[in-house]
Scaffold this motif. Structure first.
Motif, PDB file in Angstrom:
ATOM      1  N   GLU A  33       0.824  -1.210   0.000  1.00  0.00           N
ATOM      2  CA  GLU A  33       0.000   0.000   0.000  1.00  0.00           C
ATOM      3  C   GLU A  33       0.858   1.260   0.000  1.00  0.00           C
ATOM      4  OE1 GLU A  33      -2.671  -0.412   3.290  1.00  0.00           O
ATOM      5  OE2 GLU A  33      -3.982  -1.790   2.209  1.00  0.00           O
ATOM      6  N   ASP A  34       1.701   1.348  -0.985  1.00  0.00           N
ATOM      7  CA  ASP A  34       2.640   2.466  -1.126  1.00  0.00           C
ATOM      8  C   ASP A  34       2.067   3.483  -2.099  1.00  0.00           C
ATOM      9  OD1 ASP A  34       4.931   4.123  -1.595  1.00  0.00           O
ATOM     10  OD2 ASP A  34       6.177   2.478  -0.875  1.00  0.00           O
ATOM     11  N   ASN A  35       2.018   4.742  -1.671  1.00  0.00           N
ATOM     12  CA  ASN A  35       1.463   5.790  -2.529  1.00  0.00           C
ATOM     13  C   ASN A  35       2.523   6.716  -3.117  1.00  0.00           C
ATOM     14  OD1 ASN A  35       2.232   7.104  -0.228  1.00  0.00           O
ATOM     15  ND2 ASN A  35       0.333   8.279   0.009  1.00  0.00           N
ATOM     16  N   ARG A  36       3.802   6.356  -2.966  1.00  0.00           N
ATOM     17  CA  ARG A  36       4.852   7.213  -3.513  1.00  0.00           C
ATOM     18  C   ARG A  36       4.789   7.256  -5.038  1.00  0.00           C
ATOM     19  NH1 ARG A  36      10.175   4.809  -0.898  1.00  0.00           N
ATOM     20  NH2 ARG A  36       8.882   2.917  -0.914  1.00  0.00           N
ATOM     21  N   PRO A  37       4.906   8.435  -5.632  1.00  0.00           N
ATOM     22  CA  PRO A  37       4.883   8.537  -7.095  1.00  0.00           C
ATOM     23  C   PRO A  37       6.142   7.997  -7.752  1.00  0.00           C
ATOM     24  CG  PRO A  37       5.270  10.682  -6.113  1.00  0.00           C
ATOM     25  CD  PRO A  37       4.946   9.755  -4.985  1.00  0.00           C
ATOM     26  N   MET A  38       7.256   7.983  -7.004  1.00  0.00           N
ATOM     27  CA  MET A  38       8.525   7.477  -7.549  1.00  0.00           C
ATOM     28  C   MET A  38       9.228   6.635  -6.491  1.00  0.00           C
ATOM     29  SD  MET A  38       8.886   8.750 -10.641  1.00  0.00           S
ATOM     30  CE  MET A  38      10.624   8.479 -10.891  1.00  0.00           C
ATOM     31  N   ILE A  39       9.751   5.489  -6.895  1.00  0.00           N
ATOM     32  CA  ILE A  39      10.536   4.639  -5.995  1.00  0.00           C
ATOM     33  C   ILE A  39      11.824   4.265  -6.716  1.00  0.00           C
ATOM     34  CG2 ILE A  39      10.657   2.489  -4.678  1.00  0.00           C
ATOM     35  CD1 ILE A  39       7.635   2.475  -4.532  1.00  0.00           C
ATOM     36  N   LEU A  40      12.957   4.597  -6.098  1.00  0.00           N
ATOM     37  CA  LEU A  40      14.257   4.220  -6.655  1.00  0.00           C
ATOM     38  C   LEU A  40      14.670   2.881  -6.055  1.00  0.00           C
ATOM     39  CD1 LEU A  40      16.929   4.744  -8.170  1.00  0.00           C
ATOM     40  CD2 LEU A  40      17.683   6.086  -6.190  1.00  0.00           C
ATOM     41  N   PHE A  41      14.912   1.888  -6.894  1.00  0.00           N
ATOM     42  CA  PHE A  41      15.266   0.553  -6.415  1.00  0.00           C
ATOM     43  C   PHE A  41      16.776   0.325  -6.388  1.00  0.00           C
ATOM     44  CE2 PHE A  41      10.841  -0.215  -7.274  1.00  0.00           C
ATOM     45  CZ  PHE A  41      10.480  -1.163  -6.335  1.00  0.00           C
ATOM     46  N   GLU A  42      17.438   0.584  -7.490  1.00  0.00           N
ATOM     47  CA  GLU A  42      18.868   0.272  -7.586  1.00  0.00           C
ATOM     48  C   GLU A  42      19.589   1.296  -8.462  1.00  0.00           C
ATOM     49  OE1 GLU A  42      20.403  -2.047  -6.047  1.00  0.00           O
ATOM     50  OE2 GLU A  42      18.920  -3.547  -5.482  1.00  0.00           O
ATOM     51  N   GLN A  43      20.892   1.382  -8.260  1.00  0.00           N
ATOM     52  CA  GLN A  43      21.790   2.100  -9.162  1.00  0.00           C
ATOM     53  C   GLN A  43      22.864   1.108  -9.579  1.00  0.00           C
ATOM     54  OE1 GLN A  43      23.152   5.158  -6.557  1.00  0.00           O
ATOM     55  NE2 GLN A  43      21.115   5.973  -6.218  1.00  0.00           N
ATOM     56  N   PHE A  44      23.134   1.028 -10.862  1.00  0.00           N
ATOM     57  CA  PHE A  44      24.032  -0.021 -11.330  1.00  0.00           C
ATOM     58  C   PHE A  44      24.763   0.436 -12.581  1.00  0.00           C
ATOM     59  CE2 PHE A  44      25.143  -4.158 -13.234  1.00  0.00           C
ATOM     60  CZ  PHE A  44      25.644  -4.820 -12.111  1.00  0.00           C
ATOM     61  N   GLY A  45      26.048   0.080 -12.647  1.00  0.00           N
ATOM     62  CA  GLY A  45      26.852   0.375 -13.821  1.00  0.00           C
ATOM     63  C   GLY A  45      26.910  -0.831 -14.743  1.00  0.00           C
ATOM     64  N   PHE A  46      26.343  -0.723 -15.923  1.00  0.00           N
ATOM     65  CA  PHE A  46      26.296  -1.822 -16.878  1.00  0.00           C
ATOM     66  C   PHE A  46      27.423  -1.713 -17.895  1.00  0.00           C
ATOM     67  CE2 PHE A  46      21.828  -1.475 -15.535  1.00  0.00           C
ATOM     68  CZ  PHE A  46      21.547  -2.803 -15.235  1.00  0.00           C
ATOM     69  N   THR A  47      27.933  -2.860 -18.297  1.00  0.00           N
ATOM     70  CA  THR A  47      28.861  -2.925 -19.424  1.00  0.00           C
ATOM     71  C   THR A  47      28.039  -3.092 -20.701  1.00  0.00           C
ATOM     72  OG1 THR A  47      29.090  -5.340 -19.294  1.00  0.00           O
ATOM     73  CG2 THR A  47      30.585  -4.006 -17.940  1.00  0.00           C
ATOM     74  N   HIS A  48      28.720  -3.378 -21.830  1.00  0.00           N
ATOM     75  CA  HIS A  48      27.991  -3.570 -23.082  1.00  0.00           C
ATOM     76  C   HIS A  48      27.204  -4.880 -23.095  1.00  0.00           C
ATOM     77  CE1 HIS A  48      31.717  -5.779 -23.523  1.00  0.00           C
ATOM     78  NE2 HIS A  48      31.206  -6.432 -24.552  1.00  0.00           N
ATOM     79  N   LYS A  49      27.396  -5.730 -22.067  1.00  0.00           N
ATOM     80  CA  LYS A  49      26.632  -6.965 -21.953  1.00  0.00           C
ATOM     81  C   LYS A  49      25.954  -7.033 -20.582  1.00  0.00           C
ATOM     82  CE  LYS A  49      29.279  -9.770 -25.230  1.00  0.00           C
ATOM     83  NZ  LYS A  49      30.030 -11.028 -25.449  1.00  0.00           N
ATOM     84  N   GLY A  50      25.170  -6.006 -20.310  1.00  0.00           N
ATOM     85  CA  GLY A  50      24.455  -5.944 -19.051  1.00  0.00           C
ATOM     86  C   GLY A  50      23.004  -6.357 -19.211  1.00  0.00           C
ATOM     87  N   PHE A  51      22.411  -6.783 -18.090  1.00  0.00           N
ATOM     88  CA  PHE A  51      21.023  -7.234 -18.100  1.00  0.00           C
ATOM     89  C   PHE A  51      20.313  -6.753 -16.839  1.00  0.00           C
ATOM     90  CE2 PHE A  51      23.362 -10.186 -20.710  1.00  0.00           C
ATOM     91  CZ  PHE A  51      22.527 -10.448 -21.781  1.00  0.00           C
ATOM     92  N   ALA A  52      19.026  -6.451 -16.999  1.00  0.00           N
ATOM     93  CA  ALA A  52      18.173  -6.084 -15.872  1.00  0.00           C
ATOM     94  C   ALA A  52      16.983  -7.026 -15.855  1.00  0.00           C
ATOM     95  CB  ALA A  52      17.708  -4.637 -15.998  1.00  0.00           C
ATOM     96  N   SER A  53      16.868  -7.794 -14.784  1.00  0.00           N
ATOM     97  CA  SER A  53      15.764  -8.741 -14.639  1.00  0.00           C
ATOM     98  C   SER A  53      14.852  -8.261 -13.521  1.00  0.00           C
ATOM     99  CB  SER A  53      16.301 -10.139 -14.321  1.00  0.00           C
ATOM    100  OG  SER A  53      15.241 -11.043 -14.103  1.00  0.00           O
TER     101      SER A  53
END
Length: 438
Positions: A33-53
């Motif tokens: 029951e979260d009413n926040r308009p924005m939620i930051l989950f992670e910060q990550f540095g990707f290479t040219h073969k990065g993935f976000a699951s």
């Protein structure tokens, strides 16, 4: 886009720039029951073969006024280079929902979820361009409450088989921390030998300093193992518990040693005055609070509602502790200056006065570098060079330890305490001139 959503994004981006980078790993989170308009989950540095699951399940959205628009709720990636463009776009079109921005990498909206009652989504997304990205959730339906279980995995895979769950620029940290732990173990060996050679000059403070070196080495070993298992498997396998334990012990011991040396305990006197005991009683509880804040920040990440508050608590407590440990050194300097004029041992007390003045400068330099310079490096360094700030902090810490231990080493012929008749006469003359100036 509403003003509250715009303000929330701007606030998150400000703290994104001025707080340390979050270490990514496999995380399973529950949002209720979260009413926040924005939620930051992670910060990550990707290479040219990065993935976000990203996998979400048990999703429910409720609103008291109108039915929520599923296309206005979703997950997206925002690159560091696109932040200014997004902010400009929001300024020009205040009603635009950020999930519709052309400057973000939209992963999915709630329109892509499987139909109720098993509302869920599970997909892995390749990263088109290398860089540092932030994983956000946006809710552009004011007043709606979102509940869901979220599972995230951000990683790089150069060969397509092995995953690296540490952000690009942090993959070197396991080896880096292990190497520095070896340095401290060697340092501890030299200190034990030095204490053995000069056992008649060893004070209780020298034993406490040895314990500090041991705890610092163990803290780095646990940090290396924590980062290694996070890098390989995405979880720390319990090493984070040991890391935070030794981090707490190291922080308390370091501040305690600085305070005890600063008061002259075991060098000038075998006891502590009441005001010096009060400083210890203030610093130790504050260190407990600072470590709790550090654990909350490190383990939970920025998705929790109180993340900004805990960041502020950590910074405030750290500043208070740094200021508090300087007072005993100043008290010792003032006491030595007064004693030097009355007890007839001008040169000896002047040497001690010089020692504590130099120690004060060393402590100030250490605190300034590790709290300001390192902080600046963390905020301005490219995602590929995040390890530089860690390296600068560890190098500065090792240099500080070496200088402090050298200054207060257990030897009979310590240059600060070895004086002759000529030095005694020169010291008396110096003190007389200083008294006239005052």
């Amino acid at each position: 886009m509403t003003i509250s959503i715009k303000f929330s994004l701007i606030l998150l981006l400000i703290f994104y720039f001025f707080t340390p980078h979050v270490t990514a790993e496999i995380k399973s989170l529950k949002i209720k029951e979260d009413n926040r308009p924005m939620i930051l989950f992670e910060q990550f540095g990707f290479t040219h073969k990065g993935f976000a699951s990203v996998a979400i399940s048990s999703v429910s959205v409720t609103a008291s006024i109108s039915k929520p628009d599923a296309s206005r709720l979703g997950f997206f990636l925002l690159s560091q280079g696109s932040i200014n463009q997004v902010l400009m776009e929001l300024e020009q079109n205040p009603e635009t929902c950020i999930v519709n921005s052309k400057f973000i990498s939209l992963l999915f909206t709630f329109k892509d979820l499987s139909p109720p009652p098993n509302s869920s989504h599970n997909k892995s997304y390749p990263i088109g361009y290398p860089g540092e990205y932030s994983l956000f959730f946006a809710n552009c339906n004011p007043g709606s409450l979102v509940s869901m279980d979220v599972h995230t995995e951000l990683y790089n895979s150069e060969d397509g088989k092995h995953r690296d769950y540490l952000s690009a620029g942090q993959s070197q940290l396991p080896s880096f921390y292990f190497i520095f732990s070896i340095f401290y173990l060697i340092f501890l060996g030299f200190w034990i030998v030095e204490c053995g050679k000069n056992k008649f000059s060893v004070h209780r403070i020298h034993l406490l300093m040895a314990v500090l070196l041991l705890v610092k080495a163990l803290n780095l070993i646990c940090a290396a193992e924590d980062k290694h298992y996070t890098k390989v498997t995405g979880t720390s396998h319990g090493w984070d518990v040991l890391f935070y334990t030794f981090q707490f012990l190291r922080a308390v011991l370091l501040f305690t040693v600085i305070i005890l040396i600063g008061t002259g305990w075991s060098f000038l006197k075998p006891f502590l005055q009441e005001k010096e005991k009060k400083v210890l009683m203030i610093v130790i509880p504050l260190q407990v609070l600072a470590n709790i804040a550090s654990i909350v920040i490190g383990e939970n990440g920025p998705f929790i509602k109180s993340w900004i508050t805990w960041n502020q608590v950590f910074l405030l407590v750290d500043v208070i502790c740094c200021c508090a440990i300087l007072f005993p050194i100043l008290w010792s300097i003032r006491s030595l200056r007064e004693t030097s004029k009355t007890d007839g041992k001008a040169a000896r007390n002047l040497a001690k006065l010089t020692l504590f003045r130099q120690f004060y400068v060393v402590v100030i330099g250490y605190l300034y570098f590790t709290r300001i310079i390192v902080f600046c490096l963390k905020t301005i360094a490219s995602y590929k060079f995040q390890w530089v700030s860690n390296g600068a902090e560890e190098v500065a810490s090792l240099v500080f330890y070496m200088v402090m231990f050298y200054m207060f080493r257990p030897v009979d012929n310590n240059e600060y305490f070895l004086v002759d008749d000529y030095q005694e006469m020169q010291a008396e003359r110096y003190l007389q001139e200083e008294e006239l100036e005052l």
